[in-house]
Design an enzyme around this catalytic site. Structure first.
Site, short mmCIF file in Angstrom:
data_model
loop_
_atom_site.label_atom_id
_atom_site.label_comp_id
_atom_site.label_asym_id
_atom_site.label_seq_id
_atom_site.Cartn_x
_atom_site.Cartn_y
_atom_site.Cartn_z
N GLU A 253 -12.75 9.46 -22.43
CA GLU A 253 -12.38 8.86 -21.14
C GLU A 253 -11.13 8.05 -21.41
OE1 GLU A 253 -11.34 7.18 -18.20
OE2 GLU A 253 -12.62 5.57 -18.94
N CYS A 287 -8.88 1.44 -15.96
CA CYS A 287 -8.38 2.82 -16.05
C CYS A 287 -8.31 3.44 -14.66
CB CYS A 287 -9.25 3.65 -16.98
SG CYS A 287 -11.00 3.61 -16.59
#
Length: 497
Positions: A253, A287
């Site tokens: 990720e 993010c």
């Protein structure tokens, strides 16, 4: 509350916080709050061996019983929510509500995983051969290394750990070197859950603290079945190939460069609220932070004026103070990176609103969130800068807007604000957003744990948290049972002897 009071409330002062080699600083004021002992690289073989020993026991524990441990962890997190949230604020610089919200994510994933422990379903598959049954079963894989980043110092660990544990996998956690104290506090909570559980194998959940040498041991060991790594694309380019080289499994990720398209029909008041939270929440250090705003020319000037006004009123300062909405960047280097990006944007034709360092806040790196009007999607816009910078660009047609949104290396989160059903459905179609997350009339940040979290392209392709992300922590086995007295071959092959 002082830093020492926060650590004391979390039960950390009985740990050795002074004799280590890893200095931990609070982004709130830059003060050194601890010196933590690092795990020696030479000890990693023992850590991994303990996890392997635990695996041989834990994989045979019924999944609902494994879920009981996660249920107890959720109870302990509920009891310690305020204390752990305060450590998140101390060490990561999040405002109070975001620190508490991160712990709530942990509680939520525990609830999800407890239910999952009774739903690790396989399929029954029709066989072409008479008297045969095909089925799919799922089995534990082995030790799971979880490498986490500073910006979500506890939630991302729980996304992985809760699922891995109910799936039958031991967990080895390597937190960011910038946020080891939150990890230590979590382990205190985990230890209480393990004590209540009673018969968990030693080495089921372990914490290692250190730098690249510790991470290297986890990434390269063939005895670590899964490596779940959250961080930069640069980090993923190192981790992914090394895990692949030994045919291990990685769950990556990585970076995001998330966009919002604002259509002519959009509810602009709603869009403004979504933009401000998504772009400046966690000081732009998610993010999923909103980094690119793609606005129809007919509403662009109006929206930029509203955003500029909203940004000017944002309370910036100590994240522990009531009313603060924007806390510090994680460190001074992040502030320098932000300033360099703004200078590059200006050189590439951008007009910058805001972005200066905030005076009068002692110690930490506090920056005004920046809005940057860009003539096009230039090189700096296509690069993810982990700071509160929002690039604004105009568009004329939806096809143009979608093409602009997709024309970046990253593919994590995306959204569109529109009241036009055709535009919304186009955005969610195969011809629309190429991201792992696509929203309508919701910002790109703040995902719920019920959905699988992750993205495509340079975001890494991994999935964590909800939906069927649990399959990443197990191995699939296809089984065929012949309950007949014959032995027919598939595809009508004849091989008589």
């Amino acid at each position: 509350m002082t830093h020492a009071d926060t650590l004391k409330a979390a039960g950390l002062l009985d740990a050795d916080l002074t004799g280590g080699t890893l200095a931990v600083h609070s982004p709130i004021d830059g003060a050194e709050v601890a010196r933590v002992r690092e795990t020696a690289a030479a000890d990693m073989d023992k850590v991994i061996a303990r996890a392997q020993d635990a695996f041989r026991v834990w994989r045979d524990v019924p999944a609902p019983r494994r879920g009981e441990l996660v249920r107890l962890l959720g109870e302990e997190l509920r009891a310690s929510k305020a204390e752990l949230g305060a450590v998140v604020t101390l060490e990561a610089g999040k405002i109070v509500s975001e620190g508490l919200g991160e712990v709530q994510e942990m509680i939520d994933i525990c609830d999800f995983a407890v239910g999952l422990s009774r739903q690790l379903y396989g399929l029954t598959i029709a066989s072409e051969r008479p008297g045969h049954r095909m089925m799919e079963t799922w089995h534990p894989m082995g030790p799971c290394a979880v490498i986490t980043a500073f910006n979500f110092p506890v939630a991302v660990w729980s996304w992985n750990a809760a699922l891995a544990l109910v799936c039958g996998d031991p967990v080895i956690w390597k937190p960011s070197e910038k946020t080891p104290l939150t990890a230590m506090a979590c382990m205190k909570i985990m230890e209480r859950a393990l004590a209540r559980f009673g018969d968990a194998p030693e080495g089921l959940v372990q914490l290692v603290i250190g730098g690249a040498d510790v991470g290297e041991a986890l990434v390269t060991s063939p005895d670590v079945a899964i490596v779940s790594a959250t961080g930069s694309t640069r980090m993923g380019r190192i981790v992914g190939p090394k895990v692949a080289e030994r045919f291990g499994r990685s769950i990556l990720e990585l970076g995001g460069n998330n966009a919002m398209i604002v259509a002519p029909s959009a509810d602009l008041d709603m869009a403004v609220r979504a933009i401000v939270f998504s772009a400046v929440g966690t000081a732009g250090q998610r993010c999923t932070s909103l980094r690119r705003l793609i606005v129809h020319h007919s509403v662009k000037d109006t929206l930029v004026a509203q955003l500029t006004k909203a940004y000017a009123s944002l309370p910036i300062g100590d994240p522990r103070a009531k009313g603060t909405l924007v806390g510090p960047l994680i460190d001074a280097r992040s502030g320098e990176t932000m300033q360099a990006a703004l200078a590059a944007a200006q050189a590439q034709g951008g007009t910058v609103h805001g972005g200066a360092q905030v005076d009068g806040v002692a110690g930490g790196t506090y920056m005004q969130p920046a809005i940057v009007e860009m003539p096009a999607q230039t090189e700096i816009v296509r690069h993810e800068t982990f700071a509160p910078i929002l690039y604004v660009m105009g568009y004329e047609t939806l096809d143009e807007a979608i093409a602009m949104q997709n024309d970046v290396p990253q593919g994590l989160s995306s959204c569109i604000f529109t009241l036009n059903m055709r535009e919304a459905e186009t955005f969610l179609s195969s011809a629309g957003s190429d991201c792992g997350i696509a929203n309508v009339n919701i910002g790109p940040s703040g995902a719920e744990i019920g959905g699988a979290f992750g993205g495509e392209k340079e975001t890494g392709g991994g999935r964590e948290s909800g939906s069927d992300a649990w399959k990443g922590y197990m191995r699939r086995q296809t089984n065929t049972l012949n309950y007949s007295a014959a032995l027919p071959l598939a595809q009508g092959v004849s091989f008589d002897i």
